[in-house]
Design an enzyme around this catalytic site. Structure first.
Site, PDB file in Angstrom:
ATOM      1  N   SER A   1       0.777  -1.097   0.088  1.00 41.16           N
ATOM      2  CA  SER A   1       0.089   0.033  -0.039  1.00 41.16           C
ATOM      3  C   SER A   1       0.811   1.306   0.040  1.00 41.16           C
ATOM      4  O   SER A   1       1.494   1.542  -1.027  1.00 41.16           O
ATOM      5  CB  SER A   1      -1.123  -0.079   1.234  1.00 41.16           C
TER       6      SER A   1
ATOM      7  N   ASP B   1      -2.743   6.296  -3.086  1.00 43.84           N
ATOM      8  CA  ASP B   1      -1.617   5.732  -2.376  1.00 43.84           C
ATOM      9  C   ASP B   1      -1.078   4.558  -3.375  1.00 43.84           C
ATOM     10  O   ASP B   1      -1.524   4.473  -4.486  1.00 43.84           O
ATOM     11  CB  ASP B   1      -2.185   5.127  -1.124  1.00 43.84           C
TER      12      ASP B   1
ATOM     13  N   ASP C   1      -1.532   1.385  -3.808  1.00 45.47           N
ATOM     14  CA  ASP C   1      -2.186   0.261  -4.313  1.00 45.47           C
ATOM     15  C   ASP C   1      -3.526   0.912  -4.843  1.00 45.47           C
ATOM     16  O   ASP C   1      -4.776   0.145  -4.982  1.00 45.47           O
ATOM     17  CB  ASP C   1      -2.506  -0.856  -3.504  1.00 45.47           C
TER      18      ASP C   1
ATOM     19  N   ASP D   1      -6.018   2.199  -3.352  1.00 45.46           N
ATOM     20  CA  ASP D   1      -7.542   2.240  -2.586  1.00 45.46           C
ATOM     21  C   ASP D   1      -7.863   3.354  -1.992  1.00 45.46           C
ATOM     22  O   ASP D   1      -8.836   3.475  -1.421  1.00 45.46           O
ATOM     23  CB  ASP D   1      -7.395   0.771  -1.922  1.00 45.46           C
TER      24      ASP D   1
HETATM   25 MG    MG Z   1      -3.522   1.324   0.266  1.00 47.76          MG
END
Ligand code: MG
Length: 450
Positions: free
Chosen positions: A97, A236, A238, A240
């Site tokens: 992440s 960020d 990844d 999400d």
């Molecule tokens: Mg993330």
């Protein structure tokens, strides 16, 4: 044996803490947990170690008798979507992440597209600590195929959000990470002129750190102003989570992104239920009041919101870090859909981003912390409860004290030897005052108990 799973699965420095051996064991343990059958989707981000770990996880899963669908390099919300879309029994995402590039992580997902609950992670942990994973006989070894998850995902979003009428100029900053393959293309398809910043994939994240904090978004803010853009979008590592920048180059906090997106997503729903944590700004209560809806507050962190949704349902979930879950889509934070919703809202409003933000009440926040040994945390919390006994208290996570003109959250960190102190009020001076009061009481309690 140390605890393997943290708040976001297993995390560690690649090839040092998170080794191919551990990745194999996690894959094999997941297969054992799934009773050595079923189909598992595996996705990964673009960190330098991600493909290596993918090979090891896939080896473990197939050795344990599971079939694997390899999604390749995808943002986390695409994996969540694919699990449901392809009807998989579970999923594995390899990403750390927002952590620095030398880290990586492995997280498991259920067939509903949400992260594993704690009890399932504990079961995996027990299998690993007892070395109890089972390898199947040669004729039952799992198969492996690749599937494109990105295009079906983007098509599904485009089916719900029509092309926008207004030609918006949007600068998108993906930190050279996974969001680069999704958000610029999606916003172009929606009719925006997209200027990409840090959108060439590079697992060393040379453009900026993967955490979209205001100090890491200075280049984006400058680019938005220099290009005369209407909006800046940052993810960020990844994708999400989403943070927005208005046309003046000012960063909106994650609370406000969540509030605006909730307003847009829920505008036609009757009495919607909004699930968030005790650390989220009161601006979400204003949104709920406008929609005639209700706000439910959980402990801090995505797993607590997902757990609430699994038990009681809800319409939208979100956190103060810019992670938003659209429960009728997937029970996973989706920064890409969040970006699309912001664009849809901005285009249909005919306003500037700063004007749209000003339709919501402004709040001032102070976020501080103080060192506190882990062994004292429970007693400090008890002592704080006594000190604030005359006020309205909420014990969902730490201690939240509600005042007429603001609130204070005193919460022990789950991962570090510190206590956090959040204060919020409509007036900046009052937020400062509440934060000072919180820190004073915290320090006094810690000193007395040390
Ligand atoms: Mg993330």
């Amino acid at each position: 044996m140390p605890k393997l799973f943290g708040t976001f699965g297993v995390r560690g420095v690649s090839n040092l803490e998170l080794t191919p051996k551990l990745a194999f064991e996690l894959g094999a343990a997941l297969a054992t947990h799934l009773r050595n059958r079923g189909v598992v989707a595996v996705g990964h981000d673009n960190r330098t170690s991600s493909e290596m770990l993918e090979h090891a996880v896939v080896a473990g899963l197939t050795a344990g008798g599971c079939d694997v669908v390899k999604l390749g390099m995808v943002p986390t919300p695409v994996l969540s979507f694919a699990i449901k879309h392809l009807g998989c029994d579970a999923g594995v995402m390899i990403t750390a992440s927002h952590n620095p590039p030398e880290y990586n992580g492995i997280k498991f997902w259920g067939s509903d597209g949400a992260g594993f609950e704690r009890s399932r992670e504990l079961e995996i942990e027990e299998i690993i600590s007892a070395k109890a994973w089972r390898r199947v006989a040669w004729h039952r070894i799992g198969g492996c195929r690749s599937a494109d998850a990105l295009m079906p995902y983007l098509r599904a979003i485009l089916a719900t959000i029509p092309k926008v009428e207004r030609r918006l100029k949007v600068v998108v900053d993906c930190a050279n990470a996974a969001g680069s393959v999704a958000t610029p293309a999606l916003l172009s398809k929606l009719g925006c002129e997209v200027i990409s910043l840090n959108c060439q994939l590079d697992g060393r994240f040379p453009g900026r750190p993967a955490e979209p904090s205001p100090e890491n978004l200075k280049e984006l803010a400058k680019a938005v102003v220099a290009c005369g853009a209407d909006l800046g979008i940052a993810h960020d590592g990844d994708a999400d989570r989403t943070i927005a920048v208005n046309e003046r180059g000012e960063v909106l906090t994650g609370d406000r992104v969540f509030a605006l997106v909730a307003l847009q997503h829920l505008r036609e729903r009757k009495g919607p239920k909004i699930v968030t944590t005790v650390a989220t700004s009161s601006v979400i209560d204003d949104v709920a009041a406008r929609l005639d809806g209700e706000v439910v507050r959980t402990k801090v962190g995505e797993p607590a919101i997902v757990e609430y949704f699994r038990r009681h349902g809800g319409d939208i979930g979100g956190e103060e870090n810019g992670g938003v879950m659209f429960f009728d889509w997937t029970p996973c934070r989706d920064g890409i859909l969040t970006a699309a919703k912001l664009v849809e809202m901005l285009a249909s409003s005919g306003m500037k981003m700063s004007e749209l933000d000003e339709t919501l009440p402004q709040y001032h926040q102070r976020k501080l912390k103080v060192g506190c040994p882990d062994r004292l945390k429970v007693r400090v919390l008890k002592a704080l409860e006594k000190r604030f006994s005359g006020y309205e208290l909420d014990r969902t996570d730490g201690l939240r004290v509600d005042f007429e003109d603001g609130w204070l959250l005193l919460r022990p960190s789950g991962t570090e030897p510190i206590f956090r102190c959040f204060a919020e009020a409509r007036v900046a001076r009052r937020a400062e005052e509440l934060a000072r009061l919180g820190m004073r009481e915290l320090r006094a309690c810690i000193r007395k108990l040390s």
